[in-house]
Motif scaffolding. Structure first.
Motif, PDB file in Angstrom:
ATOM      1  N   ALA A   1     -24.858  66.136  -0.936  1.00 21.56           N
ATOM      2  CA  ALA A   1     -23.997  66.193   0.244  1.00 21.56           C
ATOM      3  C   ALA A   1     -24.248  64.988   1.140  1.00 21.56           C
ATOM      4  O   ALA A   1     -23.302  64.375   1.655  1.00 21.56           O
ATOM      5  CB  ALA A   1     -24.252  67.488   1.013  1.00 21.56           C
ATOM      6  N   ALA A   2     -25.510  64.623   1.330  1.00 23.06           N
ATOM      7  CA  ALA A   2     -25.856  63.494   2.198  1.00 23.06           C
ATOM      8  C   ALA A   2     -25.278  62.190   1.667  1.00 23.06           C
ATOM      9  O   ALA A   2     -24.774  61.356   2.436  1.00 23.06           O
ATOM     10  CB  ALA A   2     -27.374  63.385   2.336  1.00 23.06           C
TER      11      ALA A   2
ATOM     12  N   LEU B   1     -18.503  58.570   3.214  1.00 25.56           N
ATOM     13  CA  LEU B   1     -17.383  58.759   4.140  1.00 25.56           C
ATOM     14  C   LEU B   1     -17.563  57.937   5.404  1.00 25.56           C
ATOM     15  O   LEU B   1     -16.588  57.431   5.972  1.00 25.56           O
ATOM     16  CB  LEU B   1     -17.253  60.237   4.516  1.00 25.56           C
ATOM     17  CG  LEU B   1     -16.678  61.205   3.487  1.00 25.56           C
ATOM     18  CD1 LEU B   1     -16.730  62.624   4.031  1.00 25.56           C
ATOM     19  CD2 LEU B   1     -15.250  60.836   3.102  1.00 25.56           C
ATOM     20  N   LEU B   2     -18.811  57.790   5.855  1.00 23.56           N
ATOM     21  CA  LEU B   2     -19.101  57.057   7.085  1.00 23.56           C
ATOM     22  C   LEU B   2     -19.135  55.551   6.871  1.00 23.56           C
ATOM     23  O   LEU B   2     -19.285  54.793   7.832  1.00 23.56           O
ATOM     24  CB  LEU B   2     -20.424  57.534   7.680  1.00 23.56           C
ATOM     25  CG  LEU B   2     -20.432  58.970   8.220  1.00 23.56           C
ATOM     26  CD1 LEU B   2     -21.844  59.386   8.619  1.00 23.56           C
ATOM     27  CD2 LEU B   2     -19.491  59.104   9.413  1.00 23.56           C
ATOM     28  N   GLY B   3     -19.023  55.101   5.625  1.00 23.16           N
ATOM     29  CA  GLY B   3     -18.983  53.675   5.350  1.00 23.16           C
ATOM     30  C   GLY B   3     -20.334  53.013   5.212  1.00 23.16           C
ATOM     31  O   GLY B   3     -20.468  51.799   5.408  1.00 23.16           O
ATOM     32  N   ALA B   4     -21.364  53.776   4.872  1.00 23.67           N
ATOM     33  CA  ALA B   4     -22.703  53.208   4.687  1.00 23.67           C
ATOM     34  C   ALA B   4     -22.754  52.336   3.443  1.00 23.67           C
ATOM     35  O   ALA B   4     -22.047  52.589   2.459  1.00 23.67           O
ATOM     36  CB  ALA B   4     -23.732  54.328   4.566  1.00 23.67           C
ATOM     37  N   LYS B   5     -23.615  51.304   3.486  1.00 25.94           N
ATOM     38  CA  LYS B   5     -23.788  50.457   2.316  1.00 25.94           C
ATOM     39  C   LYS B   5     -25.039  49.600   2.490  1.00 25.94           C
ATOM     40  O   LYS B   5     -25.197  48.974   3.539  1.00 25.94           O
ATOM     41  CB  LYS B   5     -22.568  49.570   2.111  1.00 25.94           C
ATOM     42  CG  LYS B   5     -22.530  48.894   0.748  1.00 25.94           C
ATOM     43  CD  LYS B   5     -21.203  48.220   0.491  1.00 25.94           C
ATOM     44  CE  LYS B   5     -21.171  47.613  -0.914  1.00 25.94           C
ATOM     45  NZ  LYS B   5     -19.881  46.956  -1.205  1.00 25.94           N
ATOM     46  N   PRO B   6     -25.933  49.562   1.490  1.00 29.86           N
ATOM     47  CA  PRO B   6     -25.867  50.379   0.269  1.00 29.86           C
ATOM     48  C   PRO B   6     -26.363  51.804   0.511  1.00 29.86           C
ATOM     49  O   PRO B   6     -27.100  52.062   1.462  1.00 29.86           O
ATOM     50  CB  PRO B   6     -26.801  49.629  -0.684  1.00 29.86           C
ATOM     51  CG  PRO B   6     -27.839  49.044   0.223  1.00 29.86           C
ATOM     52  CD  PRO B   6     -27.090  48.640   1.468  1.00 29.86           C
ATOM     53  N   ILE B   7     -25.936  52.704  -0.378  1.00 30.22           N
ATOM     54  CA  ILE B   7     -26.431  54.082  -0.400  1.00 30.22           C
ATOM     55  C   ILE B   7     -27.410  54.171  -1.566  1.00 30.22           C
ATOM     56  O   ILE B   7     -27.017  54.009  -2.722  1.00 30.22           O
ATOM     57  CB  ILE B   7     -25.279  55.084  -0.567  1.00 30.22           C
ATOM     58  CG1 ILE B   7     -24.285  54.951   0.600  1.00 30.22           C
ATOM     59  CG2 ILE B   7     -25.816  56.511  -0.663  1.00 30.22           C
ATOM     60  CD1 ILE B   7     -22.999  55.730   0.395  1.00 30.22           C
TER      61      ILE B   7
ATOM     62  N   ALA C   1     -10.648  69.291   1.915  1.00 36.88           N
ATOM     63  CA  ALA C   1      -9.331  69.731   1.446  1.00 36.88           C
ATOM     64  C   ALA C   1      -8.631  68.641   0.637  1.00 36.88           C
ATOM     65  O   ALA C   1      -7.851  68.936  -0.269  1.00 36.88           O
ATOM     66  CB  ALA C   1      -8.465  70.139   2.636  1.00 36.88           C
ATOM     67  N   ALA C   2      -8.945  67.377   0.948  1.00 36.64           N
ATOM     68  CA  ALA C   2      -8.318  66.247   0.246  1.00 36.64           C
ATOM     69  C   ALA C   2      -9.013  65.920  -1.064  1.00 36.64           C
ATOM     70  O   ALA C   2      -8.602  64.983  -1.763  1.00 36.64           O
ATOM     71  CB  ALA C   2      -8.315  65.022   1.156  1.00 36.64           C
ATOM     72  N   GLY C   3     -10.062  66.674  -1.400  1.00 31.98           N
ATOM     73  CA  GLY C   3     -10.770  66.446  -2.653  1.00 31.98           C
ATOM     74  C   GLY C   3     -11.760  65.303  -2.613  1.00 31.98           C
ATOM     75  O   GLY C   3     -12.214  64.826  -3.663  1.00 31.98           O
ATOM     76  N   LYS C   4     -12.150  64.856  -1.419  1.00 33.52           N
ATOM     77  CA  LYS C   4     -13.082  63.737  -1.291  1.00 33.52           C
ATOM     78  C   LYS C   4     -14.548  64.170  -1.327  1.00 33.52           C
ATOM     79  O   LYS C   4     -15.436  63.322  -1.372  1.00 33.52           O
ATOM     80  CB  LYS C   4     -12.796  62.975  -0.001  1.00 33.52           C
ATOM     81  CG  LYS C   4     -11.431  62.315   0.028  1.00 33.52           C
ATOM     82  CD  LYS C   4     -11.196  61.582   1.338  1.00 33.52           C
ATOM     83  CE  LYS C   4      -9.820  60.929   1.362  1.00 33.52           C
ATOM     84  NZ  LYS C   4      -9.569  60.223   2.650  1.00 33.52           N
ATOM     85  N   LEU C   5     -14.791  65.456  -1.269  1.00 32.86           N
ATOM     86  CA  LEU C   5     -16.144  65.995  -1.355  1.00 32.86           C
ATOM     87  C   LEU C   5     -16.223  66.926  -2.555  1.00 32.86           C
ATOM     88  O   LEU C   5     -15.331  67.753  -2.763  1.00 32.86           O
ATOM     89  CB  LEU C   5     -16.514  66.762  -0.083  1.00 32.86           C
ATOM     90  CG  LEU C   5     -16.527  65.972   1.230  1.00 32.86           C
ATOM     91  CD1 LEU C   5     -16.755  66.905   2.402  1.00 32.86           C
ATOM     92  CD2 LEU C   5     -17.586  64.880   1.197  1.00 32.86           C
ATOM     93  N   ARG C   6     -17.274  66.811  -3.319  1.00 30.52           N
ATOM     94  CA  ARG C   6     -17.439  67.688  -4.480  1.00 30.52           C
ATOM     95  C   ARG C   6     -18.923  67.799  -4.799  1.00 30.52           C
ATOM     96  O   ARG C   6     -19.745  67.026  -4.308  1.00 30.52           O
ATOM     97  CB  ARG C   6     -16.676  67.147  -5.683  1.00 30.52           C
ATOM     98  CG  ARG C   6     -17.093  65.766  -6.133  1.00 30.52           C
ATOM     99  CD  ARG C   6     -16.090  65.134  -7.078  1.00 30.52           C
ATOM    100  NE  ARG C   6     -16.528  63.827  -7.528  1.00 30.52           N
ATOM    101  CZ  ARG C   6     -17.254  63.614  -8.620  1.00 30.52           C
ATOM    102  NH1 ARG C   6     -17.617  64.643  -9.377  1.00 30.52           N
ATOM    103  NH2 ARG C   6     -17.618  62.399  -8.973  1.00 30.52           N
TER     104      ARG C   6
END
Length: 323
Positions: free
Chosen positions: A151-152, A158-164, A285-290
């Motif tokens: 989840a993290a 989504l928040l635009g972090a880089k690199p993860i 709802a948009a399917g961006k989290l799974r």
């Protein structure tokens, strides 16, 4: 109704499913007919630590239909599909504050919905609220193959972090982390976390670390942080104690942040749920989290589900289904 309970014992408690009295919602509460409930490692620790007192309900996340509402509740009505964070979710029925519920997107199954609240509320609170992660900042997630870890990673994306950057102690899980948003996955049994982080960040270090491991990686985490970095600790799977050079803390001007629901007021807990819903329900709802579902177990086999989680071979969520 049938409900899972922690039964205290002199050598630690255990879980049993028993018949208990039916529930009725009080003012401000909602009664939910539970269809599924996510299993979380903290529940196992809670059961084992229980040595005195009366049997107590277990289960912090659930999904199902609204069965009844208490006085003053206008946001929900009978039949609404909801998922929630609360107490006693591993049962046929659960009571929750109306503010502790979120609407289930039509695309989600009961099993998926039941495994969303706890890990995403916790991860959102750690990454966005306490970690204050911003676009363009670097983040490291320890124990990234856990539910909270996955989840993290996605919230950071989504928040635009880089690199993860993600860590794991299992070579077999390395390749599984990339599809969830990890730019780099480190097998810490084969590679130095600090060296890998410094290579990936041009020797700057990461701005935020989300840590569920604790003492065994504490020193490496401090060394992996950039100046003004934030270390957010959620769990202590490795150890609850650590030694470190305070000079690191001083020179880098670091922030060490602990997060837990155990010492929060009810108002603080509800605020965490509402913040998660505000930021994450739309991308959900948009399917961006799974997230992966490892396995489901029926309520009556909750003890077997606990045993599976303790073996620590799973990838993703273990979910309890309720008839």
């Amino acid at each position: 109704m049938r409900a899972a309970l922690i039964i205290p014992g002199d050598n630690g408690g255990h879980v049993e499913v028993r018949s208990v009295p039916d529930l009725e919602p009080s003012a401000g509460q909602v009664l939910v007919r539970v269809r599924a409930s996510g299993l979380n490692r903290g529940e196992i620790g809670q059961a084992k630590a229980s040595r005195t007192g009366s049997p107590s309900p277990i289960g912090v996340e659930f999904a199902g239909e609204v069965a009844a509402v208490g006085e003053g509740v206008t946001a929900w009505q009978k039949g609404d599909r909801v998922m929630g964070h609360g107490r006693g979710g591993q049962a046929q029925y659960a009571l929750a504050d109306a503010r502790a519920l979120m609407r289930v997107p039509p695309s989600l199954s009961w099993i998926e919905a039941a495994s969303f609240p706890n890990v995403f509320i916790t991860a959102h609170d750690a990454v966005a609220t306490n970690g204050q992660l911003r676009a363009g900042e670097a983040i490291l997630v320890n124990a990234a193959s856990s539910g909270i870890g996955l989840a993290a990673i996605q919230i950071a994306s989504l928040l635009g972090a880089k690199p993860i950057i993600a860590t794991t102690r299992s070579a077999s899980k390395i390749e599984k982390l990339s599809p969830y948003g990890a730019n780099l996955a480190i097998d810490t049994t084969r590679q130095s976390q600090v060296d890998a982080v410094m290579d990936a960040t041009s020797h700057k270090g990461v701005d935020v670390i989300i840590d569920c491991v604790g003492g065994t990686v504490f020193e490496a985490n401090l060394a992996s942080l950039a100046v003004k970095g934030r270390l957010v600790n959620i769990g202590r799977l490795g150890s609850s104690t650590a030694q470190f050079d305070i000079t690191q803390l001083w020179l880098k001007r670091l922030k060490l942040i602990g997060v837990t629901f155990r010492t929060r007021s009810e108002e603080e807990r509800l605020a965490c749920i509402e913040a998660c819903a505000r930021d994450l329900l739309e991308p959900l709802a948009a399917g961006k989290l799974r997230w992966p579902i490892e396995r489901t177990w029926p309520l009556e086999q909750l003890a077997e589900a606990h045993a599976e989680m303790e073996r620590d071979q799973h990838f993703g969520k273990i979910v309890i289904t309720v008839d």
